[in-house]
Design a protein around this motif. Structure first.
Motif, PDB file in Angstrom:
ATOM      1  N   ALA A   1       0.967  -1.423  -0.099  1.00 20.37           N
ATOM      2  CA  ALA A   1      -0.015   0.009   0.042  1.00 20.37           C
ATOM      3  C   ALA A   1       0.786   1.359  -0.069  1.00 20.37           C
ATOM      4  O   ALA A   1       0.619   2.331  -0.582  1.00 20.37           O
ATOM      5  N   LEU A   2       1.938   1.368   0.952  1.00 18.04           N
ATOM      6  CA  LEU A   2       2.778   2.547   1.086  1.00 18.04           C
ATOM      7  C   LEU A   2       3.490   2.537  -0.510  1.00 18.04           C
ATOM      8  O   LEU A   2       3.842   3.896  -0.638  1.00 18.04           O
ATOM      9  N   SER A   3       4.009   1.684  -0.906  1.00 13.39           N
ATOM     10  CA  SER A   3       4.811   1.814  -2.211  1.00 13.39           C
ATOM     11  C   SER A   3       3.904   2.249  -3.424  1.00 13.39           C
ATOM     12  O   SER A   3       4.237   3.138  -3.996  1.00 13.39           O
ATOM     13  N   GLU A   4       2.584   1.971  -3.580  1.00  9.61           N
ATOM     14  CA  GLU A   4       1.690   2.330  -4.435  1.00  9.61           C
ATOM     15  C   GLU A   4       1.404   3.816  -3.965  1.00  9.61           C
ATOM     16  O   GLU A   4       1.418   4.452  -4.890  1.00  9.61           O
ATOM     17  N   ALA A   5       1.331   4.044  -2.669  1.00  5.88           N
ATOM     18  CA  ALA A   5       0.801   5.390  -2.566  1.00  5.88           C
ATOM     19  C   ALA A   5       2.258   6.358  -2.982  1.00  5.88           C
ATOM     20  O   ALA A   5       1.974   7.483  -3.432  1.00  5.88           O
ATOM     21  N   ALA A   6       3.463   6.115  -2.679  1.00  9.93           N
ATOM     22  CA  ALA A   6       4.579   6.661  -3.069  1.00  9.93           C
ATOM     23  C   ALA A   6       4.411   6.901  -4.682  1.00  9.93           C
ATOM     24  O   ALA A   6       4.608   8.084  -5.104  1.00  9.93           O
ATOM     25  N   GLU A   7       4.370   5.958  -5.475  1.00  7.98           N
ATOM     26  CA  GLU A   7       4.112   6.371  -6.907  1.00  7.98           C
ATOM     27  C   GLU A   7       2.861   7.168  -7.219  1.00  7.98           C
ATOM     28  O   GLU A   7       3.218   7.863  -8.087  1.00  7.98           O
ATOM     29  N   GLY A   8       1.768   6.930  -6.689  1.00  6.12           N
ATOM     30  CA  GLY A   8       0.720   7.878  -6.632  1.00  6.12           C
ATOM     31  C   GLY A   8       1.267   9.362  -6.525  1.00  6.12           C
ATOM     32  O   GLY A   8       0.822  10.333  -7.201  1.00  6.12           O
ATOM     33  N   ALA A   9       2.053   9.667  -5.261  1.00  3.81           N
ATOM     34  CA  ALA A   9       2.428  10.840  -5.123  1.00  3.81           C
ATOM     35  C   ALA A   9       3.455  11.503  -6.252  1.00  3.81           C
ATOM     36  O   ALA A   9       3.215  12.802  -6.231  1.00  3.81           O
ATOM     37  N   VAL A  10       4.388  10.445  -6.754  1.00  3.94           N
ATOM     38  CA  VAL A  10       4.803  11.052  -7.716  1.00  3.94           C
ATOM     39  C   VAL A  10       4.405  11.498  -9.174  1.00  3.94           C
ATOM     40  O   VAL A  10       4.529  12.533  -9.750  1.00  3.94           O
TER      41      VAL A  10
ATOM     42  N   LEU B   1      -3.621   4.884  -6.580  1.00  8.57           N
ATOM     43  CA  LEU B   1      -4.032   5.287  -5.095  1.00  8.57           C
ATOM     44  C   LEU B   1      -5.053   4.439  -4.765  1.00  8.57           C
ATOM     45  O   LEU B   1      -5.348   4.300  -3.595  1.00  8.57           O
ATOM     46  N   ARG B   2      -6.154   4.310  -5.844  1.00 12.62           N
ATOM     47  CA  ARG B   2      -7.103   3.524  -5.393  1.00 12.62           C
ATOM     48  C   ARG B   2      -6.507   2.226  -5.210  1.00 12.62           C
ATOM     49  O   ARG B   2      -7.013   1.366  -4.100  1.00 12.62           O
ATOM     50  N   LEU B   3      -5.557   1.557  -5.736  1.00 15.67           N
ATOM     51  CA  LEU B   3      -4.867   0.253  -5.579  1.00 15.67           C
ATOM     52  C   LEU B   3      -4.304   0.375  -4.064  1.00 15.67           C
ATOM     53  O   LEU B   3      -4.341  -0.479  -3.167  1.00 15.67           O
ATOM     54  N   ALA B   4      -3.536   1.300  -3.809  1.00 14.38           N
ATOM     55  CA  ALA B   4      -3.024   1.539  -2.416  1.00 14.38           C
ATOM     56  C   ALA B   4      -4.141   1.340  -1.365  1.00 14.38           C
ATOM     57  O   ALA B   4      -3.832   0.678  -0.262  1.00 14.38           O
ATOM     58  N   VAL B   5      -5.098   1.976  -1.351  1.00 15.47           N
ATOM     59  CA  VAL B   5      -6.118   2.183  -0.329  1.00 15.47           C
ATOM     60  C   VAL B   5      -6.643   0.708  -0.368  1.00 15.47           C
ATOM     61  O   VAL B   5      -7.052   0.248   0.832  1.00 15.47           O
TER      62      VAL B   5
END
Length: 927
Positions: free
Chosen positions: A552-561, A575-579
């Motif tokens: 989740a946190l790695s997907e969030a990191a890519e979403g933030a980029v 970010l939907r995947l991360a949640v």
């Protein structure tokens, strides 16, 4: 990889404790059916006609609150209401809440299960791997779209105290359709925004004074229902003593059965407080046989009563017969499933029994908890077993079990449960020989209560003698999280780098945490490609982390980029995947990854999906407040405040910013305080209250702080910084030209470093600066480029947040579509996007648009000179005032302003205010 047994510890409904922000589980069918089962009315209940009619008559009020302490007949009145609604062919659903429903995922699951038979489009499963945001959105949307009347009964609502769940209930209330009602029974006043509901006539309240029996009702109850031979004087005295408290009257009636002299008994009453209930309970209890009293006391320590467990606790074999007898005699026993083999005691009676057990047999209470713990272990239910070992005060038995299951529970995010267990053990000095439990306790406190609460624990861990590489690695990882939470980014990145270098192991919790932390810290440093590489490394090891937290946190990191570089659509998908990454069943379980949730809310807000963003933040804001992650704190509160501001609720917007500022002061986070003030200044600026905006900007002018922020790519301050805030204030104030050079420099830097989202807002503010300095061509070229970029990705909020001046410029741009694009005609998609932004359709695109040149456009033949009022209006238009500001300055209505503008265009032969200003200047009408 967690074993099947490890995963099973989070599967049993009795083990669900009030986490509030962590893992929820799907209930077993029997437990779910018990929660949805409608209680049975006792044969001695009397009809409360006046109260039920009051509720039914207020059909326009969608919320009914029955509020009173235990024993006031709330549930009985709810059952009467349900019966009358059903008789009127209005379907209903019943849900008895408990403390485990403070978990967001579980609450959504049980509400959805309750409403599924009533509302089409709902499913008890809710979709595979659906995160809490999706579940909440689907549930609320299905309820809002339902057109047939229905009523949802929520009993024992006082057990729900988690801010996230209360926020969801407020959302459900705000989206109830016409004809839908929610009836709430609670011992306290729930935090549901009752003041607003009351003020708008949407609330019916039934309070203790109304629930008390009148003398007439007491007479009917005691004489007719309880069949007691009492004189009217006896009834009056008993009513006076109990003050009409239903539970006290009922208990008194039980005590009066078979008494020879009821008057003497009644004369002994002298008050209607909890002491009388204690007395009456004691009286009822003392009149039972020795066998029944023993059974009641010994079984009071467990939450649910099954024959086999009761047999073990009582050393007997006939517990089923005793339970059946208690149920027949209505002795405070409530069935909790449909097969007749599980019960619970009435909460009031259970509290009384446990108190009596501890008072009379303290050592026996401890021994009984040991027996219960062993029974639950045999049932493969270690979490409940740990609870009973701790209740027995047997740390020797609890600690090995804790050591076995604490780390899987930590991976699942059950930090409040762990902290509740480990806090008292640490205080008693019992964790000294359990170094990993010390570590897990520190993780639980840091993740659940934030850096201030964990500071002493971390300090003590640092003073511990070296306990091995694993202990030291955890200790360093805790320090890394501590630095991140305190916004000490540079120190955190150095520590994350060394941890990744020094800690081996693909499945290591510390290694995974360090890698994902380094990915985020590298992104903050502006090294976006390196951050994406690090995120890929973490994702490649996702299967090693059973909880999904690292994934989740790695997907969030890519979403933030992606958000930083302007890829809104791609960011939203990530970010939907991360949640959803930590969700493993249809109950809506979540690993508590608020970072991903807040970023998703930001992406949804950017795309003008305000309702979805608001609902998501309703879930996550209470979770992040406890821990205080700076970027999540700032982003969540700022977006929520902007949503409120755009709806016209200025008070709520300011309240949210005040809460943000207070959080910053409380946690000594200067960036949080400054960001709250900066957002307040932005709102004041676009409202035209420039002097107040300048004051707010001056209050956050910390050069050292903003120098640090400017050299980093911090998510919450990726766009809004001190420099931008000051420039925006100058643009809307008296010196729009003073910031043009600095804005150009900021725009160039943003484009050079691939910070496309930042560049978008810089371009919009710079366009307004050119417009205010009478350089419309430059303004429109910048605006055209911004529109082209935003239309491709779906950005809307960036334009709408700039206020009325920019929207007026966009309307003028829409009237001149030939200015959109680089020489070529704009696409239909671009024009449609622009129409959406301005909120109204523009003129159709001409088949052969001709470029506009003020030098060759002359006033229309036969046009007359402008009137004095029109000339005054045009002068103010040239100063960049919006229609509403023009109306306020000229003391006229907005419609009058629009009429004057149409007249001006007709007289000058122009099509927009930009053309009108240019012609007026060329003609000498304006200087």
């Amino acid at each position: 990889m967690a074993s099947a047994a490890d995963r099973r510890i989070d599967r049993t409904p009795q083990e669900l404790l009030p986490e509030g922000d962590r893992v929820a589980v799907r209930l077993q069918p029997a437990a779910l059916s018990a929660k949805l089962a409608v209680p049975l009315l006792t044969g001695d209940a009397i009809e409360r006609t006046a109260l039920s009619q009051k509720v039914l008559a207020a059909s326009s009020a969608p919320i009914v609150l029955l509020r009173a302490p235990a024993g006031f007949g709330k549930t009985t009145l709810m059952l009467e209401l349900r019966h009358k609604l059903e008789a009127a062919t209005i379907p209903s659903a019943w849900l008895t809440l408990d403390s485990a429903d403070n978990d967001v995922g579980r609450f959504l699951y049980v509400v959805r299960a309750a409403l599924t038979p009533l509302i089409s489009g709902l499913s008890a499963n809710g979709g595979d791997a659906a995160g809490p945001d999706d579940v909440a959105l689907r549930l609320i949307d299905a309820i809002a779209a339902h057109r047939a009347p229905f009523t949802l009964f929520l009993d024992d609502f006082e057990t729900v105290q988690g801010p996230a769940v209360l926020g969801l209930v407020r959302e459900l209330i705000s989206h109830l359709p016409a004809g839908a009602r929610m009836v709430i029974g609670s011992r306290n006043v729930p935090e549901l925004g009752l003041g607003r509901l009351r003020a708008h006539g949407k609330l019916v309240e039934i309070e203790p004074t109304q629930l008390r029996f009148t003398i007439d009702e007491a007479t009917v109850y005691l004489r007719n229902r309880r069949r007691l031979d009492l004189s009217q004087d006896d009834v009056v005295r008993l009513h006076r003593s109990t003050e009409g408290w239903v539970a006290a009257l009922w208990l008194a009636s039980v005590s009066l059965e078979n008494r020879q002299d009821p008057g003497q008994f009644i004369a002994g009453f002298n008050g209607a407080d909890t002491a009388i209930v204690e007395y009456l309970l004691e009286d009822v209890f003392s009149r039972q046989s020795e066998k029944v009293r023993t059974f009641l006391l010994r079984t009071s320590i467990v939450a649910d009563l099954t024959p086999s467990l009761c047999d073990r606790l009582c050393g007997a074999t006939d517990s089923l017969d005793v339970l059946a007898k208690l149920e027949r005699e209505h002795l405070f026993l409530i069935p909790i499933d449909g097969d007749g083999f599980r019960w619970r005691y009435h909460s009031m009676f259970a509290e009384f029994l446990r108190t009596q057990l501890k008072r009379r047999h303290p050592e026996q209470a401890r021994q009984l908890n040991r027996v219960a713990a062993n029974w639950y272990l045999e049932q493969d239910r270690p979490v409940v077993a740990i609870e009973h070992w701790l209740a027995a005060g047997d740390a020797g038995a609890a600690l090995p079990l804790l050591a076995q299951h604490a780390e899987p529970l930590l991976n699942q995010g059950r930090v409040r449960l762990l902290a509740r267990w480990l806090d008292p053990l640490r205080e008693r000095g019992l964790l000294h020989d359990w170094p990993m439990l010390q570590i897990i306790h520190a993780w639980a406190v840091l993740l659940g209560r934030g850096p201030r609460a964990a500071a002493l624990l971390l300090e003590q861990l640092d003073q511990e003698e070296r306990r091995g590489r694993g202990f030291d690695a955890h200790r360093r990882a805790l320090r890394l999280l501590y630095l991140v939470l305190l916004d000490r980014i540079d120190e955190a990145r150095d520590l994350a780098t060394s941890l990744v270098r020094d800690v081996p192991g693909r499945g290591s919790f510390v290694r995974g945490f360090a890698e994902v932390a380094l990915a985020n810290l590298t992104m903050i440093a502006g090294e976006y490609q390196e951050a994406l590489k690090l995120a890929d490394v973490v994702r490649s090891r996702g299967p090693d982390n059973a909880s999904g937290m690292m994934l989740a946190l790695s997907e969030a990191a890519e979403g933030a980029v992606d958000l930083t570089q302007g890829r809104l659509r791609k960011a939203t998908a990530h970010l939907r995947l991360a949640v959803r990454a930590g969700t493993d069943d249809a109950s809506g379980a979540t690993n508590g990854n608020a970072m991903a949730g807040v970023l998703l809310a930001e992406a949804l807000y950017e795309a003008h999906q305000l309702l979805q963003a608001e609902r998501l933040l309703t879930v996550y804001i209470p979770l992040i407040r406890a821990v205080g992650v700076p970027d999540q704190l700032i982003t969540a509160h700022t977006i929520m405040a902007r949503i409120a501001w755009r709806r016209g609720d200025r008070d709520l917007a300011q309240q949210l910013l005040a809460e943000l500022e207070l959080s910053g002061h409380r946690e000594t986070l200067g960036r949080v305080v400054a960001s709250a003030r900066l957002e307040r200044a932005r709102m004041l600026t676009v409202e035209g209250r420039i002097d107040l905006a300048k004051d707010e900007i001056a209050r956050c002018a910390d050069a050292t702080l903003w120098d640090r922020i400017d050299r980093l790519s911090l998510r919450a301050n990726e766009v809004e910084t001190y420099k931008l805030g000051a420039a925006r204030c100058a643009v809307h104030g008296a010196q729009p030209s003073s910031c043009i050079d600095s804005l150009h420099a900021e725009l160039d830097a943003a484009e050079r470093t691939q910070r496309a989202r930042r560049a978008l807002t810089m371009r919009l503010v710079l366009a307004q600066a050119y417009y205010r300095t009478s350089q419309p061509n430059k303004a429109m070229r910048l605006l055209s480029k911004a529109i082209s970029f935003a239309a491709a990705e779906g950005y809307q909020a960036a334009f709408q947040d700039e206020g009325a001046l920019l929207l007026e410029m966009l309307r003028e741009l829409r009237l001149r579509p030939d200015l959109l694009g680089s020489g070529a005609a704009p696409s239909a998609d671009t024009l449609q996007f622009l129409d959406i932004i301005v909120g109204e359709p523009g003129p159709p695109l001409p088949t052969d648009p001709k470029p506009w040149d003020p030098a060759i456009v002359a006033p229309a033949p036969g046009s007359s000179l402008l009137t004095r009022k029109e000339l005054k209006l045009l002068t103010l238009v040239a100063d960049g005032l919006s229609n509403s500001e023009l109306a306020e300055r000229l003391f006229v209505a907005d419609t009058t302003v629009r009429t004057h503008l149409r007249n001006i265009n007709a007289k000058l032969g122009t099509r927009s205010r930009v053309e009108a200003i240019a012609i007026a200047r060329k003609s000498g009408l304006l200087r």
